[in-house]
Design a protein around this motif. Structure first.
Motif, PDB file in Angstrom:
ATOM      1  N   LEU A  44       0.829  -1.200   0.000  1.00 33.29           N
ATOM      2  CA  LEU A  44       0.000   0.000   0.000  1.00 33.29           C
ATOM      3  C   LEU A  44       0.871   1.260   0.000  1.00 33.29           C
ATOM      4  O   LEU A  44       0.614   2.204  -0.751  1.00 33.29           O
ATOM      5  N   ALA A  45       1.923   1.259   0.814  1.00 43.91           N
ATOM      6  CA  ALA A  45       2.844   2.400   0.851  1.00 43.91           C
ATOM      7  C   ALA A  45       3.521   2.597  -0.506  1.00 43.91           C
ATOM      8  O   ALA A  45       3.673   3.737  -0.973  1.00 43.91           O
ATOM      9  N   LYS A  46       3.900   1.507  -1.152  1.00 36.48           N
ATOM     10  CA  LYS A  46       4.516   1.603  -2.479  1.00 36.48           C
ATOM     11  C   LYS A  46       3.527   2.193  -3.490  1.00 36.48           C
ATOM     12  O   LYS A  46       3.918   2.972  -4.360  1.00 36.48           O
ATOM     13  N   ALA A  54       1.702  10.216  -1.876  1.00 41.55           N
ATOM     14  CA  ALA A  54       2.682  10.481  -0.824  1.00 41.55           C
ATOM     15  C   ALA A  54       3.921  11.092  -1.469  1.00 41.55           C
ATOM     16  O   ALA A  54       4.375  10.638  -2.519  1.00 41.55           O
ATOM     17  N   ALA A  55       4.453  12.109  -0.839  1.00 40.01           N
ATOM     18  CA  ALA A  55       5.609  12.809  -1.391  1.00 40.01           C
ATOM     19  C   ALA A  55       6.914  12.063  -1.156  1.00 40.01           C
ATOM     20  O   ALA A  55       7.869  12.220  -1.910  1.00 40.01           O
ATOM     21  N   ASN A  56       6.956  11.270  -0.088  1.00 43.46           N
ATOM     22  CA  ASN A  56       8.183  10.540   0.236  1.00 43.46           C
ATOM     23  C   ASN A  56       7.838   9.263   0.996  1.00 43.46           C
ATOM     24  O   ASN A  56       6.675   9.027   1.342  1.00 43.46           O
ATOM     25  N   ALA A  57       8.865   8.459   1.287  1.00 46.06           N
ATOM     26  CA  ALA A  57       8.653   7.174   1.945  1.00 46.06           C
ATOM     27  C   ALA A  57       8.105   7.331   3.353  1.00 46.06           C
ATOM     28  O   ALA A  57       7.274   6.531   3.788  1.00 46.06           O
ATOM     29  N   LYS A  73      12.592  -2.023   5.411  1.00 45.28           N
ATOM     30  CA  LYS A  73      13.007  -3.415   5.604  1.00 45.28           C
ATOM     31  C   LYS A  73      12.442  -4.318   4.513  1.00 45.28           C
ATOM     32  O   LYS A  73      13.125  -5.218   4.024  1.00 45.28           O
ATOM     33  N   TYR A  74      11.182  -4.084   4.100  1.00 49.08           N
ATOM     34  CA  TYR A  74      10.503  -5.000   3.189  1.00 49.08           C
ATOM     35  C   TYR A  74      10.270  -4.476   1.779  1.00 49.08           C
ATOM     36  O   TYR A  74       9.878  -5.230   0.905  1.00 49.08           O
ATOM     37  N   LYS A  75      10.510  -3.202   1.510  1.00 44.77           N
ATOM     38  CA  LYS A  75      10.115  -2.606   0.232  1.00 44.77           C
ATOM     39  C   LYS A  75      10.746  -3.277  -0.993  1.00 44.77           C
ATOM     40  O   LYS A  75      10.127  -3.367  -2.039  1.00 44.77           O
ATOM     41  N   ASP A  76      11.967  -3.761  -0.863  1.00 39.94           N
ATOM     42  CA  ASP A  76      12.642  -4.377  -2.011  1.00 39.94           C
ATOM     43  C   ASP A  76      12.371  -5.871  -2.135  1.00 39.94           C
ATOM     44  O   ASP A  76      12.849  -6.509  -3.068  1.00 39.94           O
TER      45      ASP A  76
END
Length: 167
Positions: A44-46, A54-57, A73-76
């Protein structure tokens, strides 16, 4: 008591085989309902980042309800799987001469036949030859995959083309 030991040994053997197999694979396809909620929130964040909501992480993680560190930790390692699109992609491995315009000519040929280039990974040339991996969407190509390979092999500066696998 002896039977119990044999039973435990069999379980250990099964676990050993499972870990041995797992160490050979980089990816597993798992029902998302079996996974911790954080993985879905990372996706969802991605999405928030990709859509520009969203402007940034940091903002994306906050909007998704996870910590910034959990996101990083998990995004990649967390990706959404879409079986409808997976059959439309092809990975190509090419060997190209280290000359101006060869990679451009390859991507131009892909454009001409209606393929959509999704990713390009080129290694630093060694001995005048560069290894290139291309992932392309082939849903709308106007020729067969075999004809596409022939056309790419005919491009000046292309030494070899191999289908790396249908993704």
């Amino acid at each position: 008591m002896c039977y119990h030991i044999k039973n435990v040994f069999r379980s250990e053997t099964v676990v050993f085989r499972w870990w041995t197999l797992l160490s050979r694979w980089n990816y597993l396809l798992v029902n998302s309902q079996l996974l911790p909620e954080v993985y879905g929130k990372v996706l969802l964040a991605k999405e928030y980042l990709a859509s520009g909501e969203a402007a940034n992480a940091t903002q994306a993680a906050k909007m998704a309800g996870i910590s910034r560190s959990a996101y990083y930790k998990y995004k990649d390692g967390v990706f959404e799987y879409d079986p409808e699109n997976s059959e439309d992609m092809l990975t190509l491995s090419l060997k190209l001469t280290d000359e101006k315009g060869v990679l451009f000519a390859v991507t131009n040929e892909l454009y001409v036949v209606g393929a959509n280039v999704l990713s390009i990974n080129q290694q630093v040339p060694q001995n005048g030859i560069a290894s290139v991996a291309l992932t392309v969407r082939i849903a709308e190509i106007t020729v067969s995959v075999e004809k596409l390979i022939e056309k790419l092999k005919d491009v000046n500066g292309v030494r070899s083309v191999v289908i790396g696998g249908r993704v």
